[in-house]
Design a protein around this motif. Structure first.
Motif, mmCIF file in Angstrom:
data_model
loop_
_atom_site.group_PDB
_atom_site.id
_atom_site.type_symbol
_atom_site.label_atom_id
_atom_site.label_comp_id
_atom_site.label_asym_id
_atom_site.label_seq_id
_atom_site.Cartn_x
_atom_site.Cartn_y
_atom_site.Cartn_z
ATOM 1 N N GLU A 445 0.679 -1.108 0.470
ATOM 2 C CA GLU A 445 -0.283 0.233 -0.572
ATOM 3 C C GLU A 445 0.988 1.138 0.241
ATOM 4 N N LEU A 446 0.394 2.375 -0.097
ATOM 5 C CA LEU A 446 1.038 3.774 -0.373
ATOM 6 C C LEU A 446 1.458 3.922 1.129
ATOM 7 N N PHE A 447 2.366 4.669 1.177
ATOM 8 C CA PHE A 447 2.554 4.846 3.141
ATOM 9 C C PHE A 447 1.238 5.781 3.565
ATOM 10 N N GLY A 448 1.269 4.960 5.109
ATOM 11 C CA GLY A 448 0.114 6.023 5.682
ATOM 12 C C GLY A 448 0.230 5.681 7.340
ATOM 13 N N ILE A 449 -0.668 6.327 7.641
ATOM 14 C CA ILE A 449 -0.490 6.296 8.979
ATOM 15 C C ILE A 449 -0.756 5.446 9.978
ATOM 16 N N GLY A 450 -0.872 4.305 9.437
ATOM 17 C CA GLY A 450 -1.037 3.163 10.247
ATOM 18 C C GLY A 450 -2.967 2.698 10.513
ATOM 19 N N GLY A 451 -3.211 1.618 11.812
ATOM 20 C CA GLY A 451 -4.637 1.880 11.734
ATOM 21 C C GLY A 451 -5.238 0.258 10.455
ATOM 22 N N TYR A 452 -6.091 0.034 10.557
ATOM 23 C CA TYR A 452 -6.824 -1.298 9.686
ATOM 24 C C TYR A 452 -8.373 -1.038 10.535
ATOM 25 N N LEU A 453 -8.555 -0.488 8.895
ATOM 26 C CA LEU A 453 -10.003 -0.592 8.826
ATOM 27 C C LEU A 453 -10.658 -0.682 7.072
ATOM 28 N N PRO A 454 -10.931 -2.209 7.520
ATOM 29 C CA PRO A 454 -11.337 -2.967 6.064
ATOM 30 C C PRO A 454 -12.883 -2.506 5.560
ATOM 31 N N ILE A 455 -13.496 -2.416 4.655
ATOM 32 C CA ILE A 455 -15.088 -2.452 3.754
ATOM 33 C C ILE A 455 -15.623 -2.531 4.573
ATOM 34 N N GLU A 456 -15.705 -3.652 5.114
ATOM 35 C CA GLU A 456 -16.201 -4.436 5.812
ATOM 36 C C GLU A 456 -16.995 -4.153 7.575
ATOM 37 N N GLN A 457 -15.487 -3.874 8.023
ATOM 38 C CA GLN A 457 -15.874 -3.121 9.245
ATOM 39 C C GLN A 457 -16.162 -1.226 8.947
ATOM 40 N N VAL A 458 -16.247 -1.317 8.440
ATOM 41 C CA VAL A 458 -17.167 0.140 7.539
ATOM 42 C C VAL A 458 -18.439 0.277 7.884
ATOM 43 N N TYR A 459 -18.681 -1.005 6.953
ATOM 44 C CA TYR A 459 -20.095 -1.257 6.749
ATOM 45 C C TYR A 459 -20.835 -1.687 8.434
ATOM 46 N N SER A 460 -20.471 -2.585 8.961
ATOM 47 C CA SER A 460 -21.176 -2.780 10.288
ATOM 48 C C SER A 460 -21.584 -1.766 11.270
ATOM 49 N N PHE A 461 -20.858 -0.540 11.124
ATOM 50 C CA PHE A 461 -20.765 0.608 11.939
ATOM 51 C C PHE A 461 -22.443 0.891 12.379
ATOM 52 N N GLU A 462 -22.195 0.621 13.751
ATOM 53 C CA GLU A 462 -24.408 1.704 14.081
ATOM 54 C C GLU A 462 -24.046 3.045 14.498
ATOM 55 N N PRO A 463 -24.077 3.515 14.280
ATOM 56 C CA PRO A 463 -24.412 5.511 14.727
ATOM 57 C C PRO A 463 -25.003 5.694 16.466
ATOM 58 N N ALA A 464 -26.351 5.030 16.200
ATOM 59 C CA ALA A 464 -27.188 4.666 16.955
ATOM 60 C C ALA A 464 -27.421 3.383 17.909
ATOM 61 N N PRO A 465 -26.227 3.241 18.962
ATOM 62 C CA PRO A 465 -26.097 2.104 19.971
ATOM 63 C C PRO A 465 -27.661 1.961 20.892
ATOM 64 N N GLU A 466 -27.993 0.384 20.855
ATOM 65 C CA GLU A 466 -29.314 0.446 21.698
ATOM 66 C C GLU A 466 -28.657 0.368 23.242
ATOM 67 N N THR A 467 -27.760 1.243 23.581
ATOM 68 C CA THR A 467 -27.612 1.384 25.064
ATOM 69 C C THR A 467 -28.264 2.740 25.092
ATOM 70 N N LEU A 468 -28.384 3.803 23.981
ATOM 71 C CA LEU A 468 -29.358 4.536 23.670
ATOM 72 C C LEU A 468 -31.273 4.028 24.088
ATOM 73 N N THR A 469 -31.910 5.587 24.582
ATOM 74 C CA THR A 469 -32.594 4.902 24.871
ATOM 75 C C THR A 469 -33.442 5.968 23.272
ATOM 76 N N PRO A 470 -34.760 5.355 22.857
ATOM 77 C CA PRO A 470 -35.147 5.895 21.569
ATOM 78 C C PRO A 470 -34.965 7.557 22.232
ATOM 79 N N ALA A 471 -35.782 8.148 23.051
ATOM 80 C CA ALA A 471 -35.546 9.995 22.723
ATOM 81 C C ALA A 471 -34.076 10.534 22.893
ATOM 82 N N GLN A 472 -33.320 9.464 22.734
ATOM 83 C CA GLN A 472 -31.589 9.527 23.397
ATOM 84 C C GLN A 472 -31.271 9.127 21.784
ATOM 85 N N ARG A 473 -32.044 8.684 21.196
ATOM 86 C CA ARG A 473 -31.054 8.126 19.347
ATOM 87 C C ARG A 473 -31.638 9.499 18.608
#
Length: 778
Positions: A445-473
């Motif tokens: 790969e081209l030189f980068g900052i590091g880290g690892y974020l494959p496309i599958e992990q991006v897709y698994s992202f849930e921005p409004a987690p169940e730990t929040l109540t419906p009003a909080q979400r």
């Protein structure tokens, strides 16, 4: 006779016109399963609609936005198919694509597409909604030169999940020209993204013209050189800079508005201000001298919060920012602002005393001083009808009353803010930082900052987690992808890091979570990639590679191997290090490896794109695949698949410690017990560590080996101390061999001790991280 000739000429002209307005012969078929996938696609029986050179695109008279929408659609269709339709206000009830607003829906971005034999109708709740319907029709259209395109009768009903769908581009670290910024905006529009967060200022450059402070661009826009690698201490000696004039900025804002994208500018304060301090040193606590920074990181010199001139400066800058950018939100940063200078600055301490600020609830008075700066800027912007966004550090101290929090250091800050009743944009590093590598194989790969974020992990992202109540979400406004450019210099590199991960993020932002399906997304993605090719975008092709799942199986004393590809292409592999071909072993299902091997695999596609070579070395010793128990806890976020990864026979391929191959420890030493299942003779131990001192990751300080027959009483058999005499940042992979007289035992306890950070490092005196990929006993 003369009339007959005229008629023949007219027919010829008509035929030539049709020929010029079509891209070829034959008919292509549209596919409505696009990215992001619409909420409802209802295919109906009947005759399809045929889009050809005689099709009209009809928009409402007098509506300039809809006229522009119609012209966009015509351009898109011509680019993809070669067919150039006519744009008109004349009403047509057949062979027409009809655009209209007025769809009744609470969501202003909702649209409906109705296709029958005579027409395609795109009805939206607003002009922006119609634009998203156009994007769906565009992506449903195959990218190939044909005389016509067939659209099956259907009704598509769609609306986005989140109203804020963002993507951030940092041009402070590496400046990009106006034309590329426009291309980037078009890229966002293709993915139904409606917020462009533009990081315009930082320690390494000030990119926005401010009339009241001309030195910001005269001095602050140019650094004399840039550090080589990850803060190696060496510099390239090449000046780097650039800035946008007000006219250019307004031009870009207007360009984005035409595509229903709001540009949100970021002026980072009170930290990340070295470019501004280089231009106006009187705004710092020490008075300088300062330089536009050529390296990366967090720096002690920030704006002086005790200096009244600082607030005059900030209000003048933000006033001109508001004149350029009409967005409701202005991003004021707030991240990574050290308090070192404030602790020593007489003016800052006087301000703290004047305001009556005290250490409280785990925050220092200086934290509350930053809260004062944030609240003062918020009040100023609120008085002009604007609102602030800040990175989640603005939660430290006291959160400004109306602030929106952009949560980047995980989900925790966003959850806390939502529970407090504040609006939140989720953009955690683990799912949204597109400057991270996309693959384990970083050497290619081209030189980068590091880290690892494959496309599958991006897709698994849930921005409004169940730990929040419906009003909080409901306080979760949306999600955003971030692209920081410390190591990303060129437009091609920007595109490569974004695509196709931005496609995955677009489905996170647009679709309801229960409708998401990663495997189905992968089946739809190749059609979008054809459009990327047509548009000239540079994208990563990792999704075409062989995907391997390697699992340590302690029951079978083996490594289980499973391969897959996006399109079920046949995979061929070898175990002896030779290059796989169609004559090699074909993968038919999961298999196991129990001995040393060099595993190579390739997907071979008939008439298509073969994958890159998958290459993995497996090194087996007496402890490999044996049961292992961790007696200490890894650092948060660095446990990955757990203890078995330390005896799976696999090495981390580079110092990229976020690939899932390196397990990290900080406050506790690594202490693990390996069960050999029966008494075994052992005389050597090997431990591999990754060191990246710029990220506070140091070598082990010592390694101890102890043995036991009952897993209760252990006897130390070897200790190796490790001396690190470095005086500057460095990185590398280190193999530590510990030899001792042969000992026969069933249980072996391995302790890898963390180090105290040395005096030369900013974190001096604290506990450094250690990262270990493999422990081998033999």
């Amino acid at each position: 006779m003369k009339r007959i000739k005229q008629s023949i000429i007219a027919i010829v002209i008509a035929l030539l016109t049709v020929s010029c307005n079509t891209g070829g012969s034959g008919t292509a078929e549209a596919n409505y399963e696009v990215v992001p996938l619409p909420n409802e696609i209802n295919i109906k029986e009947g005759i399809p609609f045929t889009f050809s050179g005689s099709t009209r695109i009809v928009y409402p008279e007098g509506n300039e936005k809809m006229q522009r929408n119609a012209e966009f659609l015509a351009e898109y269709m011509e680019l993809s198919t070669g067919i150039k339709p006519v744009v008109t206000i004349d009403i047509h009830d057949q062979n027409a694509v009809i655009l209209s607003t007025g769809l009744k829906n609470e969501n202003p971005e909702a649209y409906q597409i109705t296709v029958d034999e005579q027409t395609i109708r795109i009805d939206g709740a607003s002009e922006a909604a119609v634009f998203y319907g156009i994007q769906t029709l565009r992506k449903a259209t195959p990218v190939e030169k044909k005389g016509a395109v067939s659209y099956a009768p259907a009704t598509i009903i769609d609306a986005p999940r989140f109203g804020y769908r963002g993507s951030m581009l940092d041009i402070a670290r590496h400046f990009q020209p106006v034309e590329f910024v426009k291309k980037y905006i078009n890229l966002l529009a293709l993915h139904n993204i409606n917020r462009f967060h533009w990081h315009l200022t930082d320690d390494q450059g000030w990119r926005i013209q401010i009339d009241a402070y001309p030195k910001l661009t005269e001095v602050g826009s140019m650094r004399k050189e840039t550090v080589i690698g990850r803060n190696s201490g060496g510099y390239d000696g090449i000046p780097h800079g650039g800035f946008y004039t007000k006219e250019e900025l307004k031009e870009i804002v207007a360009y984005a508005q035409e595509r229903y994208i709001t540009v949100i500018p970021e002026v980072d304060l009170p930290g990340h201000m070295l470019a501004a301090l280089a231009a106006y040193p009187e705004l710092g606590c020490t008075g300088g001298p300062y330089e536009v920074e050529g390296s990366w990181g967090v720096f002690d010199d920030v704006l002086c919060a005790g200096n009244d001139s600082t607030y005059i400066f900030l209000e003048a800058v933000l006033t001109e920012v508001m004149e350029i950018f009409p967005s409701e939100y202005i991003h004021i940063g707030g991240d990574e602002s050290p308090k070192t200078r404030w602790e020593e600055c007489p003016r800052c301490q006087a301000r703290i005393k004047e305001l009556g600020l005290k250490d409280h609830d785990g925050n220092t008075a200086e934290h509350y001083l930053q809260s004062y700066v944030t609240a003062r800027m918020e009040q100023f912007l609120n008085s002009h009808g604007r609102r602030i966004i800040g990175w989640d550090e603005i939660l430290e101290g006291e959160l400004a009353p109306n602030a929106t929090v952009m949560s980047w250091r995980g989900m925790g800050g966003g959850i806390e803010a939502a529970q407090m009743g504040h609006d939140v944009i989720m953009t955690p590093t683990t799912y949204a930082y597109f400057d991270y590598y996309q693959t384990h194989n970083t050497e290619e790969e081209l030189f980068g900052i590091g880290g690892y974020l494959p496309i599958e992990q991006v897709y698994s992202f849930e921005p409004a987690p169940e730990t929040l109540t419906p009003a909080q979400r409901r306080h979760i406004l949306g999600a955003q992808a971030n692209l920081w450019t410390e190591y990303i210099k060129t437009p091609d590199h920007v595109e490569y890091m974004l695509l196709p991960r931005l496609a995955a993020m677009s489905e996170v932002q647009w679709m309801q979570p229960e409708k998401k399906d990663y495997q189905q997304f992968l089946k739809r993605l190749p059609r979008l990639l054809k459009l990327y090719d047509k548009l000239g975008y540079n994208y990563a092709r990792h999704i075409f590679d062989v995907q391997a799942t390697l699992t340590s199986n302690t029951d079978k004393n083996a490594l289980d191997v499973e391969f897959s590809t996006i399109d079920n292409a046949p995979v061929y592999y070898t175990l002896d290090g030779s290059e796989p071909t169609e004559t090699s072993t074909r993968y038919e299902g999961r298999f196991s490896i129990q001995e040393d091997a060099t595993l190579k695999a390739v997907a071979i596609r008939e008439g298509g794109e073969n994958s890159r070579l998958f290459n993995e070395t497996i090194k087996v010793t007496k402890s490999t695949y044996k049961p292992i128990e961790l007696l200490t806890k890894p650092a948060s976020g660095y446990a990955y698949t757990g203890a078995t990864m330390l005896v799976d026979g696999l090495n981390g391929s580079s110092t990229n410690y976020r690939t899932g191959r390196w397990m990290g420890f900080q406050r506790d030493d690594l202490v693990a017990v390996i069960d050999m299942l029966e008494p075994a003779e052992i005389s050597t131990a090997e431990v591999r560590t990754a060191v990246v001192t710029g990220d506070w990751i140091f070598n082990a300080s010592a390694i101890e080996i102890a043995t036991s027959d009952d897993n209760k009483h252990f006897t130390t058999v070897a200790t190796k101390k490790i001396v690190d005499d470095a005086t500057d940042n460095y990185e590398g992979i280190f193999t530590h061999d510990v030899s001792f007289d042969p000992v026969i035992a069933r249980y072996f306890k391995v302790t890898v001790k963390t180090s105290v950070i040395p005096e030369w490092h900013p974190g001096k005196g604290g506990k450094g991280f250690i990262f270990v990929d493999e422990i081998r006993l033999d």
